[in-house]
Design a protein around this motif. Structure first.
Motif, PDB file in Angstrom:
ATOM      1  N   VAL A 482      -7.813   8.558   3.040  1.00  0.00           N
ATOM      2  CA  VAL A 482      -7.873   9.518   1.938  1.00  0.00           C
ATOM      3  C   VAL A 482      -9.113  10.400   2.066  1.00  0.00           C
ATOM      4  O   VAL A 482      -9.672  10.866   1.077  1.00  0.00           O
ATOM      5  N   GLY A 483      -9.531  10.679   3.301  1.00  0.00           N
ATOM      6  CA  GLY A 483     -10.733  11.471   3.492  1.00  0.00           C
ATOM      7  C   GLY A 483     -11.947  10.675   3.049  1.00  0.00           C
ATOM      8  O   GLY A 483     -12.039   9.471   3.265  1.00  0.00           O
ATOM      9  N   GLN A 484     -12.908  11.369   2.391  1.00  0.00           N
ATOM     10  CA  GLN A 484     -14.093  10.678   1.905  1.00  0.00           C
ATOM     11  C   GLN A 484     -13.772  10.081   0.536  1.00  0.00           C
ATOM     12  O   GLN A 484     -13.916  10.720  -0.495  1.00  0.00           O
ATOM     13  N   GLY A 485     -13.315   8.855   0.542  1.00  0.00           N
ATOM     14  CA  GLY A 485     -12.916   8.179  -0.688  1.00  0.00           C
ATOM     15  C   GLY A 485     -12.367   6.818  -0.327  1.00  0.00           C
ATOM     16  O   GLY A 485     -12.502   6.352   0.805  1.00  0.00           O
ATOM     17  N   LEU A 486     -11.725   6.177  -1.306  1.00  0.00           N
ATOM     18  CA  LEU A 486     -11.217   4.829  -1.071  1.00  0.00           C
ATOM     19  C   LEU A 486      -9.887   4.629  -1.771  1.00  0.00           C
ATOM     20  O   LEU A 486      -9.711   5.025  -2.928  1.00  0.00           O
ATOM     21  N   SER A 487      -8.954   4.028  -1.069  1.00  0.00           N
ATOM     22  CA  SER A 487      -7.706   3.562  -1.654  1.00  0.00           C
ATOM     23  C   SER A 487      -7.131   2.514  -0.711  1.00  0.00           C
ATOM     24  O   SER A 487      -6.963   2.776   0.482  1.00  0.00           O
ATOM     25  N   VAL A 488      -6.840   1.327  -1.242  1.00  0.00           N
ATOM     26  CA  VAL A 488      -6.331   0.214  -0.447  1.00  0.00           C
ATOM     27  C   VAL A 488      -5.072  -0.320  -1.122  1.00  0.00           C
ATOM     28  O   VAL A 488      -5.079  -0.606  -2.330  1.00  0.00           O
ATOM     29  N   LEU A 489      -4.005  -0.444  -0.359  1.00  0.00           N
ATOM     30  CA  LEU A 489      -2.742  -0.963  -0.876  1.00  0.00           C
ATOM     31  C   LEU A 489      -2.504  -2.356  -0.295  1.00  0.00           C
ATOM     32  O   LEU A 489      -2.480  -2.536   0.924  1.00  0.00           O
ATOM     33  N   VAL A 490      -2.315  -3.342  -1.179  1.00  0.00           N
ATOM     34  CA  VAL A 490      -2.009  -4.713  -0.777  1.00  0.00           C
ATOM     35  C   VAL A 490      -0.587  -5.010  -1.243  1.00  0.00           C
ATOM     36  O   VAL A 490      -0.259  -4.787  -2.421  1.00  0.00           O
ATOM     37  N   THR A 491       0.267  -5.492  -0.333  1.00  0.00           N
ATOM     38  CA  THR A 491       1.664  -5.729  -0.694  1.00  0.00           C
ATOM     39  C   THR A 491       2.109  -7.135  -0.296  1.00  0.00           C
ATOM     40  O   THR A 491       1.650  -7.688   0.698  1.00  0.00           O
ATOM     41  N   GLN A 492       2.999  -7.674  -1.121  1.00  0.00           N
ATOM     42  CA  GLN A 492       3.747  -8.897  -0.810  1.00  0.00           C
ATOM     43  C   GLN A 492       5.217  -8.550  -0.999  1.00  0.00           C
ATOM     44  O   GLN A 492       5.694  -8.516  -2.128  1.00  0.00           O
ATOM     45  N   GLY A 493       5.903  -8.274   0.070  1.00  0.00           N
ATOM     46  CA  GLY A 493       7.288  -7.842  -0.069  1.00  0.00           C
ATOM     47  C   GLY A 493       7.369  -6.574  -0.886  1.00  0.00           C
ATOM     48  O   GLY A 493       6.787  -5.553  -0.533  1.00  0.00           O
ATOM     49  N   GLN A 494       8.058  -6.617  -2.044  1.00  0.00           N
ATOM     50  CA  GLN A 494       8.201  -5.454  -2.913  1.00  0.00           C
ATOM     51  C   GLN A 494       7.208  -5.467  -4.074  1.00  0.00           C
ATOM     52  O   GLN A 494       7.378  -4.717  -5.046  1.00  0.00           O
ATOM     53  N   ARG A 495       6.173  -6.286  -3.985  1.00  0.00           N
ATOM     54  CA  ARG A 495       5.131  -6.324  -5.006  1.00  0.00           C
ATOM     55  C   ARG A 495       3.872  -5.677  -4.434  1.00  0.00           C
ATOM     56  O   ARG A 495       3.562  -5.849  -3.248  1.00  0.00           O
ATOM     57  N   ALA A 496       3.136  -4.932  -5.293  1.00  0.00           N
ATOM     58  CA  ALA A 496       2.021  -4.138  -4.772  1.00  0.00           C
ATOM     59  C   ALA A 496       0.831  -4.150  -5.718  1.00  0.00           C
ATOM     60  O   ALA A 496       0.979  -4.163  -6.947  1.00  0.00           O
ATOM     61  N   LEU A 497      -0.359  -4.126  -5.105  1.00  0.00           N
ATOM     62  CA  LEU A 497      -1.638  -3.944  -5.797  1.00  0.00           C
ATOM     63  C   LEU A 497      -2.340  -2.771  -5.148  1.00  0.00           C
ATOM     64  O   LEU A 497      -2.453  -2.720  -3.917  1.00  0.00           O
ATOM     65  N   LEU A 498      -2.809  -1.829  -5.966  1.00  0.00           N
ATOM     66  CA  LEU A 498      -3.553  -0.672  -5.447  1.00  0.00           C
ATOM     67  C   LEU A 498      -4.976  -0.750  -5.954  1.00  0.00           C
ATOM     68  O   LEU A 498      -5.213  -0.837  -7.168  1.00  0.00           O
ATOM     69  N   TYR A 499      -5.914  -0.719  -5.020  1.00  0.00           N
ATOM     70  CA  TYR A 499      -7.342  -0.745  -5.359  1.00  0.00           C
ATOM     71  C   TYR A 499      -7.909   0.643  -5.079  1.00  0.00           C
ATOM     72  O   TYR A 499      -8.019   1.059  -3.919  1.00  0.00           O
ATOM     73  N   ASP A 500      -8.206   1.382  -6.154  1.00  0.00           N
ATOM     74  CA  ASP A 500      -8.733   2.746  -6.109  1.00  0.00           C
ATOM     75  C   ASP A 500      -7.671   3.752  -5.651  1.00  0.00           C
ATOM     76  O   ASP A 500      -6.661   3.392  -5.036  1.00  0.00           O
ATOM     77  N   THR A 501      -7.948   5.031  -5.956  1.00  0.00           N
ATOM     78  CA  THR A 501      -6.888   6.045  -5.857  1.00  0.00           C
ATOM     79  C   THR A 501      -7.235   7.265  -5.023  1.00  0.00           C
ATOM     80  O   THR A 501      -6.419   8.168  -4.909  1.00  0.00           O
ATOM     81  N   GLY A 502      -8.445   7.322  -4.460  1.00  0.00           N
ATOM     82  CA  GLY A 502      -8.825   8.542  -3.756  1.00  0.00           C
ATOM     83  C   GLY A 502      -9.173   9.656  -4.731  1.00  0.00           C
ATOM     84  O   GLY A 502      -9.142   9.483  -5.952  1.00  0.00           O
ATOM     85  N   ASN A 503      -9.499  10.812  -4.202  1.00  0.00           N
ATOM     86  CA  ASN A 503     -10.075  11.908  -4.996  1.00  0.00           C
ATOM     87  C   ASN A 503      -9.026  12.897  -5.474  1.00  0.00           C
ATOM     88  O   ASN A 503      -7.880  12.891  -5.036  1.00  0.00           O
ATOM     89  N   ARG A 504      -9.443  13.780  -6.361  1.00  0.00           N
ATOM     90  CA  ARG A 504      -8.653  14.905  -6.860  1.00  0.00           C
ATOM     91  C   ARG A 504      -9.596  16.102  -6.923  1.00  0.00           C
ATOM     92  O   ARG A 504     -10.730  15.980  -7.377  1.00  0.00           O
ATOM     93  N   PHE A 505      -9.132  17.279  -6.494  1.00  0.00           N
ATOM     94  CA  PHE A 505     -10.011  18.431  -6.337  1.00  0.00           C
ATOM     95  C   PHE A 505      -9.624  19.552  -7.298  1.00  0.00           C
ATOM     96  O   PHE A 505      -8.470  19.613  -7.762  1.00  0.00           O
ATOM     97  N   PRO A 506     -10.576  20.464  -7.611  1.00  0.00           N
ATOM     98  CA  PRO A 506     -10.284  21.556  -8.552  1.00  0.00           C
ATOM     99  C   PRO A 506      -9.097  22.419  -8.136  1.00  0.00           C
ATOM    100  O   PRO A 506      -8.418  22.992  -8.990  1.00  0.00           O
ATOM    101  N   SER A 507      -8.834  22.529  -6.840  1.00  0.00           N
ATOM    102  CA  SER A 507      -7.716  23.347  -6.376  1.00  0.00           C
ATOM    103  C   SER A 507      -6.366  22.750  -6.777  1.00  0.00           C
ATOM    104  O   SER A 507      -5.338  23.426  -6.705  1.00  0.00           O
TER     105      SER A 507
END
Length: 729
Positions: A482-507
């Motif tokens: 995600v460029g300069q940022g953090l987002s980690v997806l952990v999955t067990q089959g069809q179950r998911a945990l997301l740790y952080d979401t990355g950035n969002r910019f004015p554009s």
């Protein structure tokens, strides 16, 4: 002739799949082999000629990037604006033809894409300027389903990108006729609700269309109606041929068609799709006027060869291939009797289904019906009326009001209806990778049924189906790019945990729409079990509310208002995994050292997510007596030298550490000191900015990595090529 044209195009098109960029010296050997084999093996000779030309052109266009100290440093550039792109959010982008770099003349003059962040108006199209900028080679985020910006840039003929906030000097030029006409059209349509649509359809100026507009066009499968290309140019040429024949006979019709098509392409600024359509049309009209009959296949192959001879990088442009495939499908479906339009549109929809699905990750079930209605409407009414308005604007400006008012009335109601259809009926079906594979399998089986002995392929099809439905590993970790940022997806089959979401910019660009959601769609995941936000910094939390609305997570941990904050000692059982919060002692969320530190384990394999904690929080964790050991570590604070102390590394004792640092980031993450500490500890290190998304699977013998390095062909690794290539003297 057809065979030779085909193999020349195939040689150039091999540029798509080169695993690396061969040395520039190879082109001469390939060219000599082509000459030697011309008489005995002409097809092979044409293939080698195309290969040599693609290689020669690529080195010719990229050679200037080998200037010493180019990447990551400020440069003085002198150039001229080839195109100004004004966007709805108020930002501007300039496509600039560079004349010199740090006082050194450039030949050929490369094209670069510069984002304008200044308060003053940007340089106008055609205007020369000098400025200080910082340039980077084409680079894209590397995640499954993410838009490939490196390929897109090269496909547009752009070999670097950067940004500007001001200019040192400007060299104004007289306003070009097209720009004067465009400005008059803007004034004439000022205040009209449909002005952005009219500008897109007449001048190819699509910056006024909103993200919602683009979503609607994609959902209904009608984006091509607002990209001035084959449909529009062919229609205008047809009108010219008809008018010319009425006034000047057969040859007059061909000439009028060519002139009118050229004029419309000029209005559209000779954009790349317009150039493709114009070359093919002029070739066909020229043959017709000459009285020669060539098959549609030969015309298509010759047009492709001419286009690739002028610009080999067109093979990197998705629009080029969609145009080629659409024309090929039309040739295949030509002929027949009644219901021709329905048969053509149905055939085009089915034949283009695989490439559209693979390129855009889904299909529109309303596309066929929408195009059946809208193509005749645009062809017979809207485009002719719009061209009439442009002619009146030049010849009789006082008379332009009524046609523009009529167009505004039609477009405003039509677009309101289309938006209602797209939002109410949700016609866009986003497909997971497994679903796409099953659709392709069904289409392939349908095609094979037409062939003799196709029944023998049924066992192979059954095996592929079983492979697609086979259950995956116990749990997986994807550290997203995600460029300069953090987002980690952990999955067990069809179950998911997301740790952080990355950035969002004015554009408006954000990592949720660009990376996270496309990946989840590709994996067939529609919701989250956990959405954990480490702390408030925007490169970690900027998309939390948007993703919470889209994905309805069952549990929200971390930096949330009114939700369950992270607190040391917090623990939960999640399927086969145990989630343990190690830090902070008291909920905070606003500072780096308030980051939620999360430990995930199945009893054998473990992962430690640390957010942006620094040395102070690391010391507190060590003194708490909690078990920190994990064989996979996401480095604290992206590998900043303020974190990852020697004692912390020793306590965690990872086998693998991932630094979530953006490509060529201005902070120099990961720090050389931190990299040295991990290296001395014998820890394998990976960096998302260099490797792309890092996909790891938990196995009995440790973490198994899926894939190696940045995936795909040479243009994904241009930075590595520049570092290895010999700099220019």
């Amino acid at each position: 002739m057809d065979k030779r044209l085909f193999f020349f195009c195939a040689g150039v098109s091999s540029l798509l799949i080169w695993p690396w960029l061969p040395a520039r010296e190879w082109w001469l050997a390939l060219a000599l082999l082509s000459v030697v084999g011309w008489r005995s093996r002409p097809a092979l000779a044409c293939f080698l000629a195309g290969l040599a030309w693609a290689l020669c052109f690529t080195h010719w266009q990229l050679g200037w990037l080998q200037q010493p100290g180019l990447v990551g440093h400020n440069q003085l550039v002198v150039g001229r604006v080839a195109e100004l792109q004004q966007r709805q959010d108020g930002s501007n982008r300039l496509i600039v033809s560079l004349k010199s770099l740090d006082g050194q003349e450039l030949s050929p003059r490369p094209q670069v894409l510069l984002s304008w962040y200044g308060d003053a108006p940007p340089p106008a199209r055609g205007e020369g300027f000098s400025a200080i900028t910082r340039l980077y080679p084409p680079h894209s985020l590397a995640n499954p389903g993410t838009f490939n910006s490196a390929r897109w840039l090269l496909g547009q003929g752009i070999s670097a990108r950067g940004y500007l906030s001001a200019t040192l000097s400007r060299q104004p030029v007289p306003v070009a006729p097209r720009e004067r006409l465009l400005e008059r059209f803007r004034r004439a349509t000022e205040g009209l609700a449909s002005a952005p649509w009219l500008l897109a359809l007449s001048f190819g100026e699509r910056g006024g269309l909103s993200a919602t507009d683009w979503e609607m066009l994609r959902a209904l499968g009608i984006s091509h109606l607002f990209a001035i290309s084959g449909l529009h140019i062919g229609l205008v040429a047809g009108l010219g041929v008809l008018a010319g024949r009425l006034l000047g006979g057969r040859r007059g019709g061909w000439l009028a068609g060519a002139l009118l098509a050229f004029g419309y392409a000029w209005l559209a600024g000779f954009a790349v799709p317009t150039q493709r359509a114009l070359v093919m049309l002029l070739l066909w009209l020229g043959l017709a006027a000459w009285g020669r009959f060539w098959t549609g296949r030969r015309i298509l192959l010759l047009a492709m060869a001419l286009l690739l001879l002028g610009m080999p990088w067109l093979v990197l442009n998705q629009g080029f291939w969609l145009s080629v495939l659409a024309v090929a499908a039309l040739l295949l479906l030509a002929g027949g009797g009644g219901w021709r339009l329905l048969r053509l549109q149905l055939g085009l929809t089915l034949l283009l289904l695989p490439p559209v699905m693979l390129l855009f990750g889904g299909v529109s079930w309303l596309s066929l019906l929408a195009n059946l209605v809208l193509i005749p409407l645009f062809s017979l009414l809207l485009i002719p009326l719009l061209l009439l308005a442009c002619v009146l604007l030049v010849l009789w400006p006082a008379l332009v009001g009524p046609p523009l008012a009529l167009l505004d009335l039609i477009f405003s109601r039509l677009m309101a209806l289309l938006h209602a259809l797209a939002s109410g009926w949700s016609p866009w079906l986003a497909l997971s990778a497994t679903s796409q594979g099953l659709v392709l399998l069904v289409l392939l089986l349908g095609l094979c049924r037409l062939l003799p002995g196709a029944d023998r392929l049924l066992p192979a099809a059954g095996y592929l189906l079983l492979l697609a439905l086979w259950p995956g590993p116990s749990w997986e970790v994807r550290v997203l790019d995600v460029g300069q940022g953090l987002s980690v997806l952990v999955t067990q089959g069809q179950r998911a945990l997301l740790y952080d979401t990355g950035n969002r910019f004015p554009s408006g660009f954000n990592m949720a729409d660009a990376v996270v959601l496309p990946l989840l769609t590709r994996l067939g995941l529609e919701r989250l079990d956990y959405l954990v936000i480490s702390h408030e910094d925007s490169d970690h939390s900027a998309n939390r509310d948007y993703l919470a609305e889209r994905l309805a997570p069952a549990h929200r941990w971390g930096a949330w208002q009114g939700s369950q904050h992270c607190r040391a000692g917090q623990q939960a059982r999640w399927g086969a995994l145990t989630l343990r919060v190690l830090w902070p002692r008291q909920p905070g969320g606003h500072r780096n050292n308030d980051s939620c530190v999360l430990h995930i384990s199945d009893g054998r394999r473990s992962l430690l997510l640390t957010g942006d904690i620094e040395a102070g929080a690391e010391r507190a964790l060590l003194s708490s007596g909690q078990a920190l050991a994990a064989d996979l570590l996401i480095s604290p604070h992206h590998g900043s030298r303020s974190s990852s102390t020697v004692a912390f590394i020793r306590a965690v004792d990872p086998a693998l550490v991932v630094h979530t640092a953006g490509f060529a980031n201005r902070w120099g993450f990961p720090s050389a000191e931190v990299s040295a500490r991990f290296r001395r500890a014998g820890v394998t290190q990976l960096v998302t900015g260099e490797e792309g998304m890092i996909h790891l699977v938990a196995g009995p013998d440790g973490w198994r990595r899926q894939g190696r390095g940045r995936p795909g062909p040479w243009y994904h690794r241009l930075n590595a090529w520049l570092n290895e290539a010999k700099p220019l003297e």
